[in-house]
Scaffold this motif. Structure first.
Motif, PDB file in Angstrom:
ATOM      1  N   SER A   1       0.821  -1.204   0.000  1.00 22.63           N
ATOM      2  CA  SER A   1       0.000   0.000   0.000  1.00 22.63           C
ATOM      3  C   SER A   1       0.859   1.260   0.000  1.00 22.63           C
ATOM      4  O   SER A   1       0.568   2.224  -0.711  1.00 22.63           O
ATOM      5  CB  SER A   1      -0.936   0.003   1.213  1.00 22.63           C
TER       6      SER A   1
ATOM      7  N   LYS B   1       0.838   3.973  -2.936  1.00 22.90           N
ATOM      8  CA  LYS B   1       0.567   5.393  -2.664  1.00 22.90           C
ATOM      9  C   LYS B   1       1.616   6.254  -3.354  1.00 22.90           C
ATOM     10  O   LYS B   1       1.287   7.241  -4.025  1.00 22.90           O
ATOM     11  CB  LYS B   1       0.559   5.665  -1.170  1.00 22.90           C
TER      12      LYS B   1
ATOM     13  N   TRP C   1      -4.069   2.121  -4.950  1.00 20.94           N
ATOM     14  CA  TRP C   1      -3.589   2.447  -3.612  1.00 20.94           C
ATOM     15  C   TRP C   1      -4.720   2.329  -2.600  1.00 20.94           C
ATOM     16  O   TRP C   1      -4.539   1.742  -1.523  1.00 20.94           O
ATOM     17  CB  TRP C   1      -2.990   3.853  -3.584  1.00 20.94           C
TER      18      TRP C   1
END
Length: 127
Positions: free
Chosen positions: A60, A64, A77
């Motif tokens: 994640s 991002k 994300w």
């Protein structure tokens, strides 16, 4: 000639293969042994579920960064972040049962005069 897969890709493939082996073994174990294995899997610090949760959380963070650069859609994300949060919540829910599983796994096998009564399978969750 094709390029060999990079080490991290091979590692992910090997871990996936070993998880399949673990599931196959788990299905064939005696109840006390299976309980011990499940307790180890659920260990939030050193277990498989904790490791997978950490891996998704790390993914994640990567997604991002890539979404902020425009290389990935923000939805990727967000989906990884949501999956990470949900896995964390599941791990917390299951962690409260780890000690019970460990106890069942270490309890000596005896032939009881009266077998244990089955538990109802519908229970209310508490948080």
């Amino acid at each position: 000639m094709s390029q060999p897969a990079p080490y991290p890709v091979r590692l992910a493939d090997e871990i996936t293969r070993q998880l399949g082996q673990l599931a196959d073994h788990l299905a064939q174990l005696q109840p006390s042994q299976a309980a011990q294995v499940i307790a180890r899997i659920l260990d939030p610090d050193a277990g498989v579920l904790g490791g997978i949760t950490h891996l998704v959380a790390t993914s994640s963070v990567f997604a991002k960064d890539q979404a902020e650069r425009g290389a990935l859609p923000a939805e990727v994300w967000l989906a990884l972040g949501r999956a990470s949060n949900e896995l964390h919540d599941v791990a917390l829910d299951l962690d409260e049962h780890k000690d019970t599983l460990q106890h069942v796994g270490t309890r000596p096998v005896t032939t009881a005069a009266k077998p244990p009564a089955p538990a109802p399978l519908v229970v209310r969750r508490h948080r």
